[in-house]
Enzyme design. Sequence first.
Site, mmCIF file in Angstrom:
data_model
loop_
_atom_site.group_PDB
_atom_site.id
_atom_site.type_symbol
_atom_site.label_atom_id
_atom_site.label_comp_id
_atom_site.label_asym_id
_atom_site.label_seq_id
_atom_site.Cartn_x
_atom_site.Cartn_y
_atom_site.Cartn_z
ATOM 1 N N HIS A 120 19.908 -5.645 6.770
ATOM 2 C CA HIS A 120 19.806 -5.145 5.925
ATOM 3 C C HIS A 120 21.300 -5.204 4.742
ATOM 4 C CE1 HIS A 120 19.553 -1.460 8.386
ATOM 5 N NE2 HIS A 120 20.118 -0.925 6.914
ATOM 6 N N HIS A 177 24.001 -2.114 2.265
ATOM 7 C CA HIS A 177 24.163 -0.884 1.953
ATOM 8 C C HIS A 177 25.055 -2.031 0.201
ATOM 9 C CE1 HIS A 177 22.886 1.934 4.829
ATOM 10 N NE2 HIS A 177 23.816 0.700 5.794
HETATM 11 P P1 5GP Z 1 21.066 1.572 8.781
HETATM 12 O O1 5GP Z 1 22.383 2.696 9.599
HETATM 13 O O2 5GP Z 1 20.211 0.822 9.610
HETATM 14 O O3 5GP Z 1 22.768 0.510 8.206
HETATM 15 O O4 5GP Z 1 21.252 2.239 7.123
HETATM 16 C C1 5GP Z 1 20.000 2.310 7.412
HETATM 17 C C2 5GP Z 1 19.519 3.389 5.652
HETATM 18 O O5 5GP Z 1 18.547 3.584 5.564
HETATM 19 C C3 5GP Z 1 20.105 4.420 5.839
HETATM 20 O O6 5GP Z 1 21.224 4.558 4.853
HETATM 21 C C4 5GP Z 1 19.282 5.510 5.327
HETATM 22 O O7 5GP Z 1 19.591 6.567 4.548
HETATM 23 C C5 5GP Z 1 18.010 4.458 4.653
HETATM 24 N N1 5GP Z 1 16.870 4.350 4.720
HETATM 25 C C6 5GP Z 1 15.898 5.464 5.860
HETATM 26 N N2 5GP Z 1 14.961 5.358 5.750
HETATM 27 C C7 5GP Z 1 14.279 4.844 4.848
HETATM 28 C C8 5GP Z 1 13.367 4.867 3.665
HETATM 29 O O8 5GP Z 1 11.914 5.532 3.983
HETATM 30 N N3 5GP Z 1 13.247 4.856 2.229
HETATM 31 C C9 5GP Z 1 14.766 4.005 1.509
HETATM 32 N N4 5GP Z 1 14.233 4.245 0.923
HETATM 33 N N5 5GP Z 1 15.648 4.626 3.028
HETATM 34 C C10 5GP Z 1 15.734 4.399 4.365
#
Ligand code: 5GP
Length: 144
Positions: free
Chosen positions: A104, A106
């Site tokens: 993913h 951001h």
């Molecule tokens: P990563 O550190 O893996 O790049 O970020 C994962 C992101 O997913 C984080 O910014 C967190 O806030 C978001 N996130 C985690 N669980 C959920 C969820 O259940 N729904 C949504 N919409 N975002 C999530």
Amino acid sequence: MTASYDADNIFAKILLGDIPCHKVFEDENAIVFMDVMPQSVGHTLIVPKAESRNLLDADPSVLATVAPLLRRVAVAAKQAFGADGISVMQFNEAAGGQTVYHLHFHVIPRYEGVPLQAHGRGMEDHGVLAANAEKLRAALGATE
Ligand code: 5GP
């Protein structure tokens, strides 16, 4: 050794519709929804549908479909949330800051002089997330 994809992750469940999200846009390649723990107003996630753990095992053809969408969402988010700039972030493996193991990106609206809030802090109010999804949807001109 690189770890393999594990379908038991929260974004795989969102993609299957088993867990709800504040969806902004969806096509055959990706889904776009609001981050529940935003680091800034309008923090949005772009999640390719193809299974990959992160950038390190991603198929280049998937990245080719995501890049134009990434730009589209960045432009729309800047407009929708009146941002001064946009940060695009992408994390790989725990040491790289990754917490959800499905690729993913951001898209984070930024404002002059305003530092980012901590990654993975508290949950945003669902009414706020719904309103932000609506604003971004309008700016994207997306129909669902
Ligand atoms: P990563 O550190 O893996 O790049 O970020 C994962 C992101 O997913 C984080 O910014 C967190 O806030 C978001 N996130 C985690 N669980 C959920 C969820 O259940 N729904 C949504 N919409 N975002 C999530």
